[in-house]
Scaffold this active site. Sequence first.
Site, PDB file in Angstrom:
ATOM      1  N   GLU A 211      19.163   3.685   1.876  1.00 52.13           N
ATOM      2  CA  GLU A 211      18.570   4.681   0.789  1.00 52.13           C
ATOM      3  C   GLU A 211      18.315   5.988   0.482  1.00 52.13           C
ATOM      4  O   GLU A 211      17.860   6.605   1.121  1.00 52.13           O
ATOM      5  CB  GLU A 211      16.844   4.214   0.879  1.00 52.13           C
TER       6      GLU A 211
ATOM      7  N   GLU B 250      16.740  -5.893   1.074  1.00 51.99           N
ATOM      8  CA  GLU B 250      15.429  -4.723   0.874  1.00 51.99           C
ATOM      9  C   GLU B 250      14.428  -5.896   0.116  1.00 51.99           C
ATOM     10  O   GLU B 250      14.764  -5.225  -1.236  1.00 51.99           O
ATOM     11  CB  GLU B 250      14.777  -4.044   1.325  1.00 51.99           C
TER      12      GLU B 250
HETATM   13  C1  BG6 Z   1      12.439   1.213   1.956  1.00 52.59           C
HETATM   14  C2  BG6 Z   1      12.214   1.898   2.658  1.00 52.59           C
HETATM   15  O1  BG6 Z   1      11.788   1.825   0.219  1.00 52.59           O
HETATM   16  O2  BG6 Z   1      10.746   1.007   1.154  1.00 52.59           O
HETATM   17  C3  BG6 Z   1      11.524   1.341   3.502  1.00 52.59           C
HETATM   18  O3  BG6 Z   1      13.352   0.983   3.488  1.00 52.59           O
HETATM   19  C4  BG6 Z   1      10.063   0.829   3.254  1.00 52.59           C
HETATM   20  O4  BG6 Z   1      11.406   2.067   4.779  1.00 52.59           O
HETATM   21  C5  BG6 Z   1      10.530   0.087   2.524  1.00 52.59           C
HETATM   22  O5  BG6 Z   1       9.521   0.863   3.911  1.00 52.59           O
HETATM   23  C6  BG6 Z   1       8.612   0.369   2.004  1.00 52.59           C
HETATM   24  O6  BG6 Z   1       7.857   1.338   1.347  1.00 52.59           O
HETATM   25  P1  BG6 Z   1       6.935   1.447   1.372  1.00 52.59           P
HETATM   26  O7  BG6 Z   1       6.915   3.536   1.374  1.00 52.59           O
HETATM   27  O8  BG6 Z   1       5.298   1.268   0.487  1.00 52.59           O
HETATM   28  O9  BG6 Z   1       6.358   1.661   2.994  1.00 52.59           O
END
Ligand code: BG6
Length: 457
Positions: free
Chosen positions: A155, A357
Amino acid sequence: MGAAMSGPQTEGAYKKDHRLESFWDTWSDLSISDFYNKVGSYVGNNFYEKYEEDIKLFKSIHLDSFRTSIQWTRLMDQNQKLNPEGAAFYHKVCACARENDIELFMNLYHFDMPAYLFARGGWTSREVVEAYAAYARTAFREFGKEIRCWFTFNEPIVEPDQEYRHGAWYPFVKDARQGMQVQYHISLAHSLAVREFNKAKEEGYMLPDAQIGLINAFAPPYTKENPSPEDLEAVRMTDGIQNRWWLDLCMSGTLPKDVLDTLTEYGLAPEMRPGDEEILKCGRVDWLGFNYYQPNRVQAPLTKTDEAGYPKFADPYIWPERKMNIYRGWEIYPKGIYDFGMKMKNEYPDMKFFISENGMGVEHEDRFRSEDGEIQDDYRIEFVEDHLKWVMKAVEEGANCVGYHYWGVIDNWSWSNAFKNRYGFIEVDLMNNYTRRLKKSAHWIKSLIEQRDKGDN
Ligand code: BG6
């Protein structure tokens, strides 16, 4: 099928074996109250000690692969030389993945700038771009024979946005021009790293089938049902800065001309140096990762400038029918995954990608514990199932999507939200020495993969 996590969110051991300070540690030291429950960047989930147990657990639920990241702060010392103790840890992780017959995807950067480089300007500085290329070169040469799937960045849009445009993360800058400069420098850093990868491959340091990619949150942009030309313009620039910028770089080694033209018109274009075009040309990759949590709904900007006086391209649009993950404040819209698949099929048909993800973070999961102690996370099962259906539809309709990784396989530390929202198929008990325990969703994903292997779905 697999799952993802990252070094800075899991390893802990932040001062062990000569690991350097990261800018997250600096921020935690400066203002611990900025982190949920005052839990700073130091802890992770103790993957540093528990990596063997974790990798065995991933294998026990039949994951084919998992992603983590090397921490720049652990692998390198302050003179930009290899830290042998840090390298030894990642060699152990590679060996353990091999022994358990699970493929390790390795990312080089997950928002975790070393503090000494941050003090020299971080991504605002060209010197740091060069330092990143040197780090990537070291990593490729050190682990080239152990890792097949490499990624330069996770990202790359997040740091320009969170740290320099919206001022949500330390150093809390709200400067659209600086944000574009940072975005541009990260693009150069990515391209230099790909160049190093290709060089290392040519020189025989890498496995012959090694691949390099980039992972981004290519959130599909949407607007109102009957958009005005201004709403469509907001979509063009949002898509341009968040998605096409990286897609073009990775596909053709260029940046989108219409976006650069508009940025120039508004005085927001990054400073480019002679020779940069040649560097960007090296940015083409073998494949892409698509992180998907939520769509990006925008409309024409409600005010012409932001609070710092910079021109704005879009404002958020709230879709009246939206369904929310109330804990994270993110919209749940599984069809977005399909829409991105179709965009790839139509606009970048030669580029393969995977869902790198996708996941659901929920607060106070203890509420859902059954008498035998297992968290009954049916909401997570439903979330993944709903998204997988749209992945399958995209694949059936010709999208070149080759896999799916859930985030995060095991509860981990999530930046300023720390351990507020839990994402894992595997629970981490923070009050009990980071003990691991499978949630209901872990059994579910295991049986889903079993069905796949039997050819049932
Ligand atoms: C993604 C990232 O944007 O979202 C992760 O690559 C992150 O590092 C994940 O943990 C979930 O978002 P958050 O802010 O709830 O941890």
